[in-house]
Design a protein around this motif. Structure first.
Motif, PDB file in Angstrom:
ATOM      1  N   GLN B  20       1.070  -1.234  -0.042  1.00 22.63           N
ATOM      2  CA  GLN B  20       0.169  -0.073   0.126  1.00 22.63           C
ATOM      3  C   GLN B  20       0.902   1.279   0.104  1.00 22.63           C
ATOM      4  O   GLN B  20       0.497   2.211  -0.905  1.00 22.63           O
ATOM      5  CB  GLN B  20      -1.051   0.063   1.277  1.00 22.63           C
ATOM      6  CG  GLN B  20      -2.040  -0.987   1.241  1.00 22.63           C
ATOM      7  CD  GLN B  20      -2.718  -1.174   2.533  1.00 22.63           C
ATOM      8  OE1 GLN B  20      -2.321  -0.656   3.484  1.00 22.63           O
ATOM      9  NE2 GLN B  20      -3.774  -1.931   2.637  1.00 22.63           N
ATOM     10  N   TRP B  23       2.602   1.874  -3.299  1.00 21.37           N
ATOM     11  CA  TRP B  23       1.779   2.333  -4.321  1.00 21.37           C
ATOM     12  C   TRP B  23       1.404   3.768  -4.061  1.00 21.37           C
ATOM     13  O   TRP B  23       1.318   4.399  -4.928  1.00 21.37           O
ATOM     14  CB  TRP B  23       0.325   1.193  -4.142  1.00 21.37           C
ATOM     15  CG  TRP B  23      -0.847   1.750  -5.057  1.00 21.37           C
ATOM     16  CD1 TRP B  23      -1.131   1.435  -6.309  1.00 21.37           C
ATOM     17  CD2 TRP B  23      -1.871   2.721  -4.784  1.00 21.37           C
ATOM     18  NE1 TRP B  23      -2.185   1.973  -7.066  1.00 21.37           N
ATOM     19  CE2 TRP B  23      -2.680   2.865  -5.876  1.00 21.37           C
ATOM     20  CE3 TRP B  23      -2.095   3.426  -3.606  1.00 21.37           C
ATOM     21  CZ2 TRP B  23      -3.675   3.805  -6.122  1.00 21.37           C
ATOM     22  CZ3 TRP B  23      -3.300   4.340  -3.706  1.00 21.37           C
ATOM     23  CH2 TRP B  23      -4.165   4.316  -4.848  1.00 21.37           C
ATOM     24  N   THR B  26       3.981   6.075  -5.335  1.00 23.84           N
ATOM     25  CA  THR B  26       4.281   6.266  -6.770  1.00 23.84           C
ATOM     26  C   THR B  26       3.314   6.874  -7.434  1.00 23.84           C
ATOM     27  O   THR B  26       3.039   6.781  -8.603  1.00 23.84           O
ATOM     28  CB  THR B  26       4.689   4.744  -7.300  1.00 23.84           C
ATOM     29  OG1 THR B  26       3.318   3.816  -6.840  1.00 23.84           O
ATOM     30  CG2 THR B  26       5.932   4.131  -7.072  1.00 23.84           C
ATOM     31  N   LEU B  27       2.305   7.137  -6.653  1.00 20.72           N
ATOM     32  CA  LEU B  27       1.067   7.979  -7.505  1.00 20.72           C
ATOM     33  C   LEU B  27       1.625   9.345  -7.824  1.00 20.72           C
ATOM     34  O   LEU B  27       2.587   9.702  -7.444  1.00 20.72           O
ATOM     35  CB  LEU B  27      -0.019   8.379  -6.305  1.00 20.72           C
ATOM     36  CG  LEU B  27      -1.025   7.385  -5.921  1.00 20.72           C
ATOM     37  CD1 LEU B  27      -1.874   8.161  -4.784  1.00 20.72           C
ATOM     38  CD2 LEU B  27      -1.936   6.805  -7.107  1.00 20.72           C
ATOM     39  N   TYR B  33      -1.129  14.007  -0.672  1.00 20.23           N
ATOM     40  CA  TYR B  33      -1.700  13.602   0.455  1.00 20.23           C
ATOM     41  C   TYR B  33      -0.944  13.468   1.708  1.00 20.23           C
ATOM     42  O   TYR B  33      -0.784  12.678   2.322  1.00 20.23           O
ATOM     43  CB  TYR B  33      -2.246  11.785  -0.016  1.00 20.23           C
ATOM     44  CG  TYR B  33      -2.997  11.734  -1.111  1.00 20.23           C
ATOM     45  CD1 TYR B  33      -4.125  12.055  -1.006  1.00 20.23           C
ATOM     46  CD2 TYR B  33      -2.284  11.419  -2.417  1.00 20.23           C
ATOM     47  CE1 TYR B  33      -5.173  12.099  -2.135  1.00 20.23           C
ATOM     48  CE2 TYR B  33      -3.177  11.520  -3.591  1.00 20.23           C
ATOM     49  CZ  TYR B  33      -4.362  11.788  -3.604  1.00 20.23           C
ATOM     50  OH  TYR B  33      -5.239  11.703  -4.637  1.00 20.23           O
ATOM     51  N   GLU B 218     -14.129  11.592  -0.440  1.00 21.66           N
ATOM     52  CA  GLU B 218     -12.801  12.017  -0.452  1.00 21.66           C
ATOM     53  C   GLU B 218     -11.934  11.500   0.840  1.00 21.66           C
ATOM     54  O   GLU B 218     -10.773  11.551   0.579  1.00 21.66           O
ATOM     55  CB  GLU B 218     -13.018  13.786  -0.367  1.00 21.66           C
ATOM     56  CG  GLU B 218     -13.545  14.286  -1.588  1.00 21.66           C
ATOM     57  CD  GLU B 218     -15.025  14.398  -1.716  1.00 21.66           C
ATOM     58  OE1 GLU B 218     -15.630  13.572  -1.086  1.00 21.66           O
ATOM     59  OE2 GLU B 218     -15.679  14.768  -2.821  1.00 21.66           O
ATOM     60  N   MET B 220     -11.957   8.614   2.062  1.00 19.51           N
ATOM     61  CA  MET B 220     -11.423   7.178   1.863  1.00 19.51           C
ATOM     62  C   MET B 220     -10.561   7.345   0.858  1.00 19.51           C
ATOM     63  O   MET B 220      -9.400   6.765   0.831  1.00 19.51           O
ATOM     64  CB  MET B 220     -12.604   6.425   1.229  1.00 19.51           C
ATOM     65  CG  MET B 220     -13.618   6.160   2.483  1.00 19.51           C
ATOM     66  SD  MET B 220     -15.100   4.999   1.947  1.00 19.51           S
ATOM     67  CE  MET B 220     -14.382   3.445   1.850  1.00 19.51           C
ATOM     68  N   SER B 221     -10.468   8.102  -0.311  1.00 17.99           N
ATOM     69  CA  SER B 221      -9.685   8.236  -1.289  1.00 17.99           C
ATOM     70  C   SER B 221      -8.383   8.907  -0.712  1.00 17.99           C
ATOM     71  O   SER B 221      -7.231   8.645  -1.155  1.00 17.99           O
ATOM     72  CB  SER B 221     -10.209   9.287  -2.422  1.00 17.99           C
ATOM     73  OG  SER B 221      -9.226   9.759  -3.483  1.00 17.99           O
ATOM     74  N   GLN B 224      -6.336   6.355   1.245  1.00 13.01           N
ATOM     75  CA  GLN B 224      -5.620   5.398   0.401  1.00 13.01           C
ATOM     76  C   GLN B 224      -4.465   6.037  -0.321  1.00 13.01           C
ATOM     77  O   GLN B 224      -3.339   5.461  -0.398  1.00 13.01           O
ATOM     78  CB  GLN B 224      -6.799   4.955  -0.781  1.00 13.01           C
ATOM     79  CG  GLN B 224      -6.420   3.933  -1.476  1.00 13.01           C
ATOM     80  CD  GLN B 224      -7.341   3.611  -2.801  1.00 13.01           C
ATOM     81  OE1 GLN B 224      -7.796   4.376  -3.004  1.00 13.01           O
ATOM     82  NE2 GLN B 224      -7.368   2.421  -2.890  1.00 13.01           N
ATOM     83  N   GLY B 225      -4.536   7.326  -0.550  1.00 14.73           N
ATOM     84  CA  GLY B 225      -3.553   8.075  -0.941  1.00 14.73           C
ATOM     85  C   GLY B 225      -2.201   8.051  -0.107  1.00 14.73           C
ATOM     86  O   GLY B 225      -1.089   8.311  -0.331  1.00 14.73           O
TER      87      GLY B 225
END
Lengths: 70, 313
Positions: B20, B23, B26-27, B33, B218, B220-221, B224-225
């Motif tokens: 996680q 990932w 690398t966004l 975030y 937003e 949750m997103s 994750q970010g």
């Protein structure tokens, strides 16, 4: 780890949710009130207690999504 | 939940956490975030500045993109080791004044010799550790005597709004609920944990940080970010789409403000502990008191009489 995987694709789908959700704020408020009323009243929260209200919210949501596609 | 030798729990899938974090790092817009890590990193740095000392060698465990070192000057820390379980985060290390050395290492297994560091810091990474008592014992081991540990982790009632909304939504839609938010350490347990690991002169305090978002999606997103998705072994692998929709409506109704925003609360637990050294202040010797505890009651009754008088007048 870059590129597409289950996180990226679910994220892509989620990205449209806020806009669609905003178009159904009236239905969302009705459903929300139905569920939240159980936290203070005597009525205990059970499965499908607010089914009618949720169906209305979901129908609105799906219609909003269809309109976007056109 | 399976247990490990020594009674330690195995709650979190560390390999999943690594994936996680990698990932998230690398966004393309990953720095968007970092707001919570930057804020808490600067607050940890503040607490380090409060200690009037220069630390020749420090360790940041679970550094992410190094959110503490960038707030420190080289007069405070002369050299720093940075460790994280994700090499992708380390590669995006922030600029800092002092020389730094990056190492990919798991916070649960610190690869350093005993009595190495003058200071160990950690920000927002301890809450994903399975064996917190063991990790704190390792911090204690790598610290030099009279060395200090300054840490911050999320805990307490963090994200209670999201937790409640998801539970109500799952109850109403599916007839039962599963945990989606990771279990947290309570602030009352932290002192004991530090004490058991051998630290003394403890300081523990809580900061509540509330962030306002347009809506639950937003939140949750963004989580994750941040690489902060749940990685508990017993998490439900999928959240039904109906349930997400229901939870968003409940979240807004229960916690939403009039201007349309919804809050998310983060309880940040700060901890400071010292590795014992003979130079440190100690409790006075037994029997060295000059005033008897028996007289305490008298002192109190005397003052209460005085205040009573002033109250009635």
């Amino acid at each position: 780890m870059t590129g597409r995987n289950v996180w990226s694709s679910s994220r892509e789908r989620m990205r449209r949710f806020p806009e669609l959700f905003a178009r159904c704020s009236a239905e969302a408020a009705v459903y929300g009130k139905c569920v939240v009323s159980t936290t203070s009243g005597k009525q205990e929260l059970q499965k499908d207690l607010c089914l009618k209200e949720f169906e209305a919210l979901k129908t609105c949501f799906i219609n909003a999504a269809k309109q976007r596609m056109k | 939940m399976s247990s490990r030798p020594g009674g330690a729990m195995n709650v979190f899938n560390r390999n999943m956490k690594r994936k996680q974090k990698t990932w998230a790092a690398t966004l393309p817009d990953s720095e968007k975030y970092d707001y919570l890590r930057d804020e808490v990193g600067s607050r940890v740095a503040d607490r380090i500045y409060d200690i009037a000392r220069t630390f020749p060698l420090a360790l940041d465990m679970g550094c992410g993109k190094s959110h503490i070192a960038e707030h420190l000057s080289k007069d405070v820390v002369e050299q720093m080791f940075l460790t994280d379980i994700s090499d992708a985060s380390l590669r995006m290390e922030r600029q800092s004044e002092m020389p730094t050395h990056c190492m990919m290492a798991d916070e649960e297994f610190l690869p350093f010799q005993e009595n190495t560091f003058d200071l160990v810091v950690s920000s927002l990474s301890l809450h994903w550790i399975n064996d917190l008592p063991g990790a704190l014992r390792q911090v204690h081991r790598v610290l030099k005597p009279d060395g200090v540990f300054v840490g911050a982790m999320v805990g307490g009632e963090t994200l209670y709004e999201l937790r409640c909304s998801l539970q109500l939504a799952e109850l109403e839609r599916e007839g039962g609920f599963a945990p989606h938010i990771s279990p947290y350490t309570a602030v009352t347990d932290l002192g004991n944990l530090l004490g058991q690991a051998g630290f003394n002169m403890l300081t523990v305090d809580v900061d509540e940080i509330q962030v306002h978002y347009p809506g639950m999606f937003e939140i949750m997103s963004d989580l994750q970010g941040m690489g902060e998705s749940n990685c508990a072994w017993n998490r439900k692998p999928m959240l039904h789409r109906d349930t997400i929709l229901a939870a968003a409506a409940i979240y807004k109704e229960m916690y939403g403000s009039e201007d349309g925003f919804v809050p998310a609360t983060f309880d940040i637990l700060f901890m400071i502990g010292w590795k014992p050294h003979e130079s440190q202040a100690k409790p006075a010797k037994r029997g060295s008191a000059t005033v008897s505890f028996a007289d305490l009651a008298k002192i109190r009754s005397q003052t209460s009489i005085n205040t009573d008088k002033s109250d009635t007048s």
